[in-house]
Design an enzyme around this catalytic site. Structure first.
Site, PDB file in Angstrom:
ATOM      1  CG  ASN A 180      72.702  20.504  37.420  1.00  0.00           C
ATOM      2  OD1 ASN A 180      73.337  21.129  38.278  1.00  0.00           O
ATOM      3  ND2 ASN A 180      71.984  21.105  36.479  1.00  0.00           N
ATOM      4  CE  LYS A 182      68.730  21.749  37.886  1.00  0.00           C
ATOM      5  NZ  LYS A 182      67.432  22.010  37.264  1.00  0.00           N
ATOM      6  CG  HIS A 201      71.175  24.020  33.051  1.00  0.00           C
ATOM      7  ND1 HIS A 201      70.015  24.677  33.422  1.00  0.00           N
ATOM      8  CD2 HIS A 201      70.989  22.715  33.349  1.00  0.00           C
ATOM      9  CE1 HIS A 201      69.179  23.787  33.923  1.00  0.00           C
ATOM     10  NE2 HIS A 201      69.737  22.589  33.891  1.00  0.00           N
ATOM     11  CD  GLU A 238      67.737  25.443  36.299  1.00  0.00           C
ATOM     12  OE1 GLU A 238      68.767  25.163  36.941  1.00  0.00           O
ATOM     13  OE2 GLU A 238      66.735  24.687  36.274  1.00  0.00           O
ATOM     14  CD  GLU A 263      69.036  19.439  31.255  1.00  0.00           C
ATOM     15  OE1 GLU A 263      68.937  18.568  32.111  1.00  0.00           O
ATOM     16  OE2 GLU A 263      69.387  20.601  31.507  1.00  0.00           O
ATOM     17  N   GLY A 317      62.365  20.159  36.202  1.00  0.00           N
ATOM     18  CA  GLY A 317      61.832  20.401  37.537  1.00  0.00           C
ATOM     19  C   GLY A 317      60.316  20.458  37.602  1.00  0.00           C
ATOM     20  CB  SER A 359      60.861  15.577  35.140  1.00  0.00           C
ATOM     21  OG  SER A 359      60.568  16.928  35.468  1.00  0.00           O
TER      22      SER A 359
HETATM   23  P1  PGA Z   1      65.331  18.064  36.877  1.00  0.00           P
HETATM   24  O1  PGA Z   1      66.527  19.002  36.316  1.00  0.00           O
HETATM   25  O2  PGA Z   1      65.820  16.638  36.809  1.00  0.00           O
HETATM   26  O3  PGA Z   1      65.102  18.540  38.270  1.00  0.00           O
HETATM   27  O4  PGA Z   1      64.163  18.277  35.977  1.00  0.00           O
HETATM   28  C1  PGA Z   1      67.312  18.591  35.235  1.00  0.00           C
HETATM   29  C2  PGA Z   1      68.337  19.652  34.906  1.00  0.00           C
HETATM   30  O5  PGA Z   1      67.998  20.837  34.929  1.00  0.00           O
HETATM   31  O6  PGA Z   1      69.504  19.340  34.622  1.00  0.00           O
END
Ligand code: PGA
Length: 257
Positions: free
Chosen positions: A10, A12, A93, A95, A168, A174, A214
């Site tokens: 992803n 982003k 997601h 976000e 998640e 992140g 992560s």
């Molecule tokens: P990350 O993000 O691997 O940077 O923690 C995962 C995600 O939000 O899909």
């Protein structure tokens, strides 16, 4: 049944055409790692370009708007991303839920419209640190999913092809923190139970439940070997072919369940 692990990058809000080389490198390696299903979800602006550059990996969108067209300035529909070459869409997601106020009901509507446009779904769920600390993570995640899982076509293989779920935990995204293997297995088992209840024994057992938060080459083998983990949704570590392929290789070396 052993599942083919599904590893999705992803990107982003990252990536310009300068990143197409990373997509090509991922694609070339994926052609040698056929035990793993590999995909990337670049930003809308790169979907068509990535689709044209790659042969093996899947290309998807990170979100879509409801409906097919209309007066929605700045929005992009499922049928538009499908036209650009996307084969799947990530929905729900955190976000989007947190940063854009998306509700379970809206995500459910998007899921219906995405299926109508012929897209596969990657439906995300996950609790905040506050919810985890209150001991209600499992209930929270199942409530999110119950409210947003769409009805799917009959037939176990068709259902498992149409949807994947990504767990998640928000506090792991992140941050460099990952959930413990015991916590991942507990939530994934609960999600598995809900999928079986919703889609029946066979289909519910075949749907892949990805872990995200992560994930990197160093922890991928352990996470992917956990029970009911069928792959990973990878953010930061998917931005370079080298770090992403470390995860794909770990998946290739493992029999997931
Ligand atoms: P990350 O993000 O691997 O940077 O923690 C995962 C995600 O939000 O899909």
């Amino acid at each position: 049944m052993a599942m083919r692990p599904f590893i999705i990058g992803n990107w982003k809000m990252n990536g310009t055409r300068a990143m197409l080389g990373e997509a090509r490198a991922i694609d070339r390696a994926a052609q040698r790692l056929m035990k793993v299903e590999v995909a990337i979800a670049p930003p809308f602006t790169l979907i068509h370009a990535v689709h044209r550059e790659v042969e093996q990996i899947g290309v998807g969108a990170q979100d879509c708007h409801t409906g097919t067209d209309g007066a929605f300035t700045g929005d992009v529909s499922a049928s538009m991303v499908a036209d650009a070459g996307a084969k799947f869409v990530i929905l729900g997601h955190s976000e989007r839920r947190e940063g854009h106020g998306e509700s379970d009901a809206l995500i459910r509507q998007k899921a219906d419209d995405a299926l109508e446009a012929g897209l596969r779904l990657v439906l995300c769920c996950g609790e905040s640190e506050k919810v985890r600390d209150s001991g209600k993570a499992e209930k929270f995640v199942l409530d999110q999913l119950r409210a947003s899982l769409p009805p799917l076509e009959d037939g176990a293989d068709a259902v498992a092809e149409q949807i994947a779920v990504a767990y998640e935990p928000i506090w792991a995204i992140g941050t460099g923190k990952t959930a413990s293997i015991a916590d991942i297995e507990e939530i994934h088992a609960a999600i598995r139970g809900l999928l079986v209840e919703t889609y029946g024994d066979e289909a519910g057992s075949e749907i892949r439940i990805l872990y995200g938060g992560s994930v990197k080459a160093e922890n991928a083998a352990e996470i992917l070997a956990a029970e009911h983990v069928g792959g990973a949704l990878v953010g930061g570590a998917s931005l370079s072919a080298e770090s992403f392929l470390g995860i794909v290789i770990a998946a290739s070396d493992i029999e997931t369940n």
